[in-house]
Design a protein around this motif. Sequence first.
Motif, PDB file in Angstrom:
ATOM      1  N   ILE A 238       0.838  -1.199   0.000  1.00  0.00           N
ATOM      2  CA  ILE A 238       0.000   0.000   0.000  1.00  0.00           C
ATOM      3  C   ILE A 238       0.870   1.245   0.000  1.00  0.00           C
ATOM      4  CG2 ILE A 238      -1.888  -1.171   1.198  1.00  0.00           C
ATOM      5  CD1 ILE A 238      -1.013   0.198   3.768  1.00  0.00           C
ATOM      6  N   ARG A 239       0.353   2.323  -0.550  1.00  0.00           N
ATOM      7  CA  ARG A 239       1.082   3.582  -0.564  1.00  0.00           C
ATOM      8  C   ARG A 239       0.896   4.299   0.767  1.00  0.00           C
ATOM      9  NH1 ARG A 239       4.970   4.165  -4.002  1.00  0.00           N
ATOM     10  NH2 ARG A 239       4.776   6.427  -3.721  1.00  0.00           N
ATOM     11  N   ASP A 240       1.980   4.882   1.258  1.00  0.00           N
ATOM     12  CA  ASP A 240       1.896   5.608   2.516  1.00  0.00           C
ATOM     13  C   ASP A 240       1.104   6.895   2.342  1.00  0.00           C
ATOM     14  OD1 ASP A 240       2.571   6.385   5.233  1.00  0.00           O
ATOM     15  OD2 ASP A 240       3.858   7.884   4.293  1.00  0.00           O
ATOM     16  N   GLN A 241       0.158   7.123   3.240  1.00  0.00           N
ATOM     17  CA  GLN A 241      -0.591   8.373   3.279  1.00  0.00           C
ATOM     18  C   GLN A 241      -0.455   9.022   4.653  1.00  0.00           C
ATOM     19  OE1 GLN A 241      -4.620   7.951   1.815  1.00  0.00           O
ATOM     20  NE2 GLN A 241      -3.984   6.694   0.091  1.00  0.00           N
ATOM     21  N   GLY A 242       0.692   8.763   5.302  1.00  0.00           N
ATOM     22  CA  GLY A 242       0.958   9.329   6.607  1.00  0.00           C
ATOM     23  C   GLY A 242       0.857   8.336   7.737  1.00  0.00           C
ATOM     24  N   ILE A 247       6.784   4.067  -0.064  1.00  0.00           N
ATOM     25  CA  ILE A 247       7.099   5.392  -0.590  1.00  0.00           C
ATOM     26  C   ILE A 247       8.077   5.228  -1.737  1.00  0.00           C
ATOM     27  CG2 ILE A 247       6.709   6.590   1.596  1.00  0.00           C
ATOM     28  CD1 ILE A 247       9.756   6.609   2.008  1.00  0.00           C
ATOM     29  N   SER A 248       8.217   6.250  -2.542  1.00  0.00           N
ATOM     30  CA  SER A 248       9.180   6.202  -3.635  1.00  0.00           C
ATOM     31  C   SER A 248      10.592   6.225  -3.066  1.00  0.00           C
ATOM     32  CB  SER A 248       8.980   7.401  -4.572  1.00  0.00           C
ATOM     33  OG  SER A 248       7.684   7.391  -5.129  1.00  0.00           O
ATOM     34  N   ALA A 249      11.487   5.476  -3.691  1.00  0.00           N
ATOM     35  CA  ALA A 249      12.883   5.487  -3.258  1.00  0.00           C
ATOM     36  C   ALA A 249      13.423   6.911  -3.374  1.00  0.00           C
ATOM     37  CB  ALA A 249      13.706   4.529  -4.110  1.00  0.00           C
ATOM     38  N   PRO A 250      14.026   7.438  -2.323  1.00  0.00           N
ATOM     39  CA  PRO A 250      14.442   8.846  -2.328  1.00  0.00           C
ATOM     40  C   PRO A 250      15.657   9.097  -3.204  1.00  0.00           C
ATOM     41  CG  PRO A 250      15.227   7.772  -0.358  1.00  0.00           C
ATOM     42  CD  PRO A 250      14.371   6.761  -1.060  1.00  0.00           C
ATOM     43  N   ARG A 251      15.793  10.348  -3.599  1.00  0.00           N
ATOM     44  CA  ARG A 251      17.005  10.808  -4.287  1.00  0.00           C
ATOM     45  C   ARG A 251      17.720  11.766  -3.347  1.00  0.00           C
ATOM     46  NH1 ARG A 251      17.166   9.712  -9.710  1.00  0.00           N
ATOM     47  NH2 ARG A 251      15.254   8.902 -10.645  1.00  0.00           N
ATOM     48  N   VAL A 252      18.933  11.407  -2.968  1.00  0.00           N
ATOM     49  CA  VAL A 252      19.701  12.194  -2.023  1.00  0.00           C
ATOM     50  C   VAL A 252      20.921  12.749  -2.716  1.00  0.00           C
ATOM     51  CG1 VAL A 252      20.801  12.214   0.242  1.00  0.00           C
ATOM     52  CG2 VAL A 252      18.914  10.634  -0.205  1.00  0.00           C
ATOM     53  N   ALA A 253      21.062  14.067  -2.710  1.00  0.00           N
ATOM     54  CA  ALA A 253      22.178  14.712  -3.376  1.00  0.00           C
ATOM     55  C   ALA A 253      23.506  14.176  -2.851  1.00  0.00           C
ATOM     56  CB  ALA A 253      22.106  16.225  -3.176  1.00  0.00           C
TER      57      ALA A 253
END
Length: 318
Positions: A238-242, A247-253
């Motif tokens: 399920i998608r997180d709604q709080g 969640i989508s895999a994050p992009r970290v600079a």
Amino acid sequence: MAAYLALSLAAGVLVAGVPGVAASSSFPAPVWVRHQVSGAVPTYAVTEPGYSPSLPAGSPGLTLRSAAVRGSFTIPLASLIGRSSWPSGVGLRAATTETSLTLWATGASRRPLQEAVVTAHSGFFTVRFGGQLGGPPGLKPASFSTGRVGLAMASITGGFTPDPRFSPLTRTPAVQLGPIPVAPYTAPFSPPPFDVELATPVGWVGIGLLRVPNATQLDVSSRGQVMVNHPLSVLARIRDQGAGGRISAPRVAGDSAAVGTWLQFPEFVVTMASNWLTGLSAYHDALASFGAATVAAAPGPARAGGRGPWWTPGASSW
């Protein structure tokens, strides 16, 4: 227990709609500040009258202090999501944006492994964990633990749970959500007291959840891990709604692209108080400030045919 319930009703503890301390949102939010002495490791800190957390750069250990009590207590900003322990060689990087501190943990090839976000509020702070599912989702997630380091159980002298199904005074308290399976006490708690209190060198530290779907129990293990029985196999679909989910895999600079399935969990509410009762009251007020305190049935006489819910006058004898 009867005395506890009487005090709870008087203080407005865990009873939505009962007068209590003003909601925390009515006060200015505390701000994270970066400190650095020449030659020393930078430290991120918040200074409030009731609590003061600090985090040295490169460490997962958030140290709690209070102006009222000498001593300190450290909670690791780490969570095990489908893992028994963090892999070796984890790198850590912290960043702040006024009220929030974010700690990134990276694994091999500088790929993001976990995100922990600590947000300061007046009177309490929240901790939200998100991270890569490390393997088969059969393991129960364990928070505030790297698998090697957890809460400092040796420094915890006691604990308290508001749940009458468990021993109220223990170093490893637990609390369940839902009806009490002992007739005639079948009404659920409202709002859910998904909070446990620990007696530490800085006073009573409360750890609770802001939202509680897809989970029925929170407990502190003998290894110093905060266990919540979130079913990872469900959250992965399920998608997180709080309130927990994918969640989508994050992009970290500056880091390699994150891979795998990423899950995020509801926020923990962390309070500091002089005793367990004021700790529970602080937890209630934190929920109220978010509008998350469930509306309970109005207090009144016991229902016909049996005692009423636990907050009802006449139901204070267990």
